[in-house]
Enzyme design. Structure first.
Site, PDB file in Angstrom:
ATOM      1  N   LYS A 184     -15.188   4.856 -10.064  1.00  0.00           N
ATOM      2  CA  LYS A 184     -14.574   5.630 -11.149  1.00  0.00           C
ATOM      3  C   LYS A 184     -13.153   5.132 -11.445  1.00  0.00           C
ATOM      4  O   LYS A 184     -12.799   4.922 -12.595  1.00  0.00           O
ATOM      5  CB  LYS A 184     -14.513   7.122 -10.786  1.00  0.00           C
ATOM      6  CG  LYS A 184     -15.876   7.771 -10.586  1.00  0.00           C
ATOM      7  CD  LYS A 184     -15.770   9.255 -10.333  1.00  0.00           C
ATOM      8  CE  LYS A 184     -15.060   9.639  -9.044  1.00  0.00           C
ATOM      9  NZ  LYS A 184     -15.728   9.206  -7.805  1.00  0.00           N
ATOM     10  N   ARG A 197     -14.918  18.490 -11.133  1.00  0.00           N
ATOM     11  CA  ARG A 197     -15.744  18.181  -9.964  1.00  0.00           C
ATOM     12  C   ARG A 197     -16.741  19.284  -9.669  1.00  0.00           C
ATOM     13  O   ARG A 197     -17.538  19.155  -8.749  1.00  0.00           O
ATOM     14  CB  ARG A 197     -14.819  18.040  -8.756  1.00  0.00           C
ATOM     15  CG  ARG A 197     -14.789  16.637  -8.171  1.00  0.00           C
ATOM     16  CD  ARG A 197     -13.951  16.744  -6.935  1.00  0.00           C
ATOM     17  NE  ARG A 197     -13.907  15.612  -6.098  1.00  0.00           N
ATOM     18  CZ  ARG A 197     -13.158  14.537  -6.265  1.00  0.00           C
ATOM     19  NH1 ARG A 197     -12.454  14.386  -7.349  1.00  0.00           N
ATOM     20  NH2 ARG A 197     -13.138  13.591  -5.351  1.00  0.00           N
ATOM     21  N   ARG A 235     -12.609  -1.017   1.013  1.00  0.00           N
ATOM     22  CA  ARG A 235     -11.596  -0.889  -0.047  1.00  0.00           C
ATOM     23  C   ARG A 235     -10.197  -0.576   0.473  1.00  0.00           C
ATOM     24  O   ARG A 235     -10.025   0.075   1.498  1.00  0.00           O
ATOM     25  CB  ARG A 235     -12.040   0.108  -1.112  1.00  0.00           C
ATOM     26  CG  ARG A 235     -11.990   1.558  -0.734  1.00  0.00           C
ATOM     27  CD  ARG A 235     -12.489   2.409  -1.899  1.00  0.00           C
ATOM     28  NE  ARG A 235     -12.464   3.820  -1.573  1.00  0.00           N
ATOM     29  CZ  ARG A 235     -12.855   4.779  -2.404  1.00  0.00           C
ATOM     30  NH1 ARG A 235     -13.316   4.470  -3.602  1.00  0.00           N
ATOM     31  NH2 ARG A 235     -12.789   6.037  -2.045  1.00  0.00           N
ATOM     32  N   ARG A 293      -7.065   4.711   2.189  1.00  0.00           N
ATOM     33  CA  ARG A 293      -6.994   6.154   2.007  1.00  0.00           C
ATOM     34  C   ARG A 293      -7.279   6.879   3.311  1.00  0.00           C
ATOM     35  O   ARG A 293      -8.194   6.501   4.042  1.00  0.00           O
ATOM     36  CB  ARG A 293      -8.009   6.592   0.948  1.00  0.00           C
ATOM     37  CG  ARG A 293      -7.568   6.273  -0.444  1.00  0.00           C
ATOM     38  CD  ARG A 293      -8.631   6.549  -1.453  1.00  0.00           C
ATOM     39  NE  ARG A 293      -9.265   7.856  -1.327  1.00  0.00           N
ATOM     40  CZ  ARG A 293      -9.985   8.424  -2.280  1.00  0.00           C
ATOM     41  NH1 ARG A 293     -10.145   7.793  -3.436  1.00  0.00           N
ATOM     42  NH2 ARG A 293     -10.537   9.593  -2.111  1.00  0.00           N
ATOM     43  N   ARG A 326     -17.579  14.434   1.928  1.00  0.00           N
ATOM     44  CA  ARG A 326     -17.304  14.159   0.509  1.00  0.00           C
ATOM     45  C   ARG A 326     -18.607  13.914  -0.248  1.00  0.00           C
ATOM     46  O   ARG A 326     -18.758  14.329  -1.390  1.00  0.00           O
ATOM     47  CB  ARG A 326     -16.338  12.974   0.385  1.00  0.00           C
ATOM     48  CG  ARG A 326     -14.917  13.380   0.770  1.00  0.00           C
ATOM     49  CD  ARG A 326     -14.005  12.201   1.033  1.00  0.00           C
ATOM     50  NE  ARG A 326     -13.857  11.328  -0.103  1.00  0.00           N
ATOM     51  CZ  ARG A 326     -13.564  10.028  -0.010  1.00  0.00           C
ATOM     52  NH1 ARG A 326     -13.390   9.471   1.183  1.00  0.00           N
ATOM     53  NH2 ARG A 326     -13.440   9.300  -1.078  1.00  0.00           N
TER      54      ARG A 326
HETATM   55  P1  AMP Z   1     -10.695  11.297  -5.254  1.00  0.00           P
HETATM   56  O1  AMP Z   1      -9.606  10.276  -5.275  1.00  0.00           O
HETATM   57  O2  AMP Z   1     -11.163  11.642  -6.643  1.00  0.00           O
HETATM   58  O3  AMP Z   1     -11.820  10.946  -4.316  1.00  0.00           O
HETATM   59  O4  AMP Z   1     -10.027  12.643  -4.683  1.00  0.00           O
HETATM   60  C1  AMP Z   1      -9.491  12.706  -3.376  1.00  0.00           C
HETATM   61  C2  AMP Z   1      -9.363  14.154  -2.912  1.00  0.00           C
HETATM   62  O5  AMP Z   1      -8.493  14.887  -3.815  1.00  0.00           O
HETATM   63  C3  AMP Z   1     -10.655  14.958  -2.934  1.00  0.00           C
HETATM   64  O6  AMP Z   1     -11.437  14.764  -1.762  1.00  0.00           O
HETATM   65  C4  AMP Z   1     -10.118  16.396  -3.035  1.00  0.00           C
HETATM   66  O7  AMP Z   1      -9.612  16.860  -1.813  1.00  0.00           O
HETATM   67  C5  AMP Z   1      -8.955  16.225  -3.991  1.00  0.00           C
HETATM   68  N1  AMP Z   1      -9.392  16.363  -5.416  1.00  0.00           N
HETATM   69  C6  AMP Z   1      -9.357  15.405  -6.379  1.00  0.00           C
HETATM   70  N2  AMP Z   1      -9.836  15.863  -7.539  1.00  0.00           N
HETATM   71  C7  AMP Z   1     -10.190  17.160  -7.329  1.00  0.00           C
HETATM   72  C8  AMP Z   1     -10.767  18.174  -8.128  1.00  0.00           C
HETATM   73  N3  AMP Z   1     -11.096  17.971  -9.414  1.00  0.00           N
HETATM   74  N4  AMP Z   1     -10.988  19.394  -7.558  1.00  0.00           N
HETATM   75  C9  AMP Z   1     -10.673  19.642  -6.289  1.00  0.00           C
HETATM   76  N5  AMP Z   1     -10.156  18.707  -5.455  1.00  0.00           N
HETATM   77  C10 AMP Z   1      -9.897  17.482  -5.962  1.00  0.00           C
END
Ligand code: AMP
Length: 237
Positions: free
Chosen positions: A27, A102, A141, A175, A186
């Site tokens: 993404k 999400r 990554r 990360r 996740r």
């Molecule tokens: P990502 O980089 O999109 O994988 O997001 C990393 C982490 O940020 C996720 O595992 C959540 O803890 C938090 N997060 C990101 N976007 C959201 C969202 N839309 N709703 C809730 N938590 C989020």
């Protein structure tokens, strides 16, 4: 350079997009591609929250532990962050959301928020890939600590080993939530809470599903076609 496909001499066409996909589907990479190729601004809630954690801001203090566990932070918080961000001037021609919404309640809140701003979500793209491929991708990554450019040890290494292609930095990071245990949570959260969004958006007639397993360039090619078709439909319509 940021440009707007076909419309650089006329008024650019506003498009508001959402990318949906499991962890590792690409993404972030593809949202960056859309920003560079079409000018629609990448808005990643994950990136915004990680920046808040690094800056040790109030939001960062509230969310650090939640994110490290791979859990979702509260809807109120992410909705507020996104609502404020899309009001900024650089989003006036549209944006591509990566990591938000999400959950179905977040998507419903986004629809209300967009309609209050007299806009809508025009295109939703699901990046579909199998879990085995995704785990392999996530294992390799990393990003540049200086500019956040993303890399992959096998699929997208820096041109010169140990040097960032974009900013020349030499410091890279992984990360905190890219570990095996958190990853399982996740994925679970994705299949339970996020995957139902495909039905939500399909019923609204805005969903496109793309096979995200081929190379980065090939997936970008598929996205480019979807956007070009949408833009030419607007031009003709
Ligand atoms: P990502 O980089 O999109 O994988 O997001 C990393 C982490 O940020 C996720 O595992 C959540 O803890 C938090 N997060 C990101 N976007 C959201 C969202 N839309 N709703 C809730 N938590 C989020």
């Amino acid at each position: 350079m940021i440009r707007f496909w076909k419309f650089s001499r006329n008024k650019p066409v506003r498009l508001n997009m959402v990318l949906i996909g499991p962890p590792g589907a690409g993404k972030g990479t593809q949202a960056k591609f859309i920003q560079e190729e079409f000018g629609y601004i990448q808005l990643s809630t994950g990136q915004m929250l990680r920046a808040a954690v690094s800056a040790r801001s109030e939001v960062g203090r509230q969310t650090k532990a939640i994110m490290e566990r791979g859990d979702l932070v509260s809807d109120d918080l992410v909705i507020r962050i996104i609502s404020e961000r899309i009001d900024e001037a650089d989003c006036k021609n549209g944006f591509v959301l990566d990591g938000f919404p999400r959950t179905v309640p977040q998507a419903e809140a986004l629809d209300i928020l967009m309609s209050n701003k007299e806009h809508s979500i025009d295109i939703v793209i699901e990046l579909a890939a199998g879990e085995e491929e995704l785990v392999a991708r996530i294992a390799g990554r990393f990003t540049c600590s200086g500019c956040d450019q993303g890399y992959h040890a096998t699929f997208k290494p820096p041109a010169v080993e140990g040097t960032c292609d974009k900013c020349g930095g030499h410091d890279f990071k992984r990360r905190a939530d890219d570990n095996e245990e958190t990853l399982r949570d996740r994925f679970k959260s994705y299949y339970e809470l996020t995957a139902p969004l495909t039905r939500y958006y399909s019923q609204k007639g805005v969903l496109h599903t793309v096979d995200a397993e081929p190379s980065i360039a090939s997936v970008s090619g598929q996205l480019k076609e979807i956007l070009q078709t949408a833009l030419s439909d607007v031009a003709v319509g």
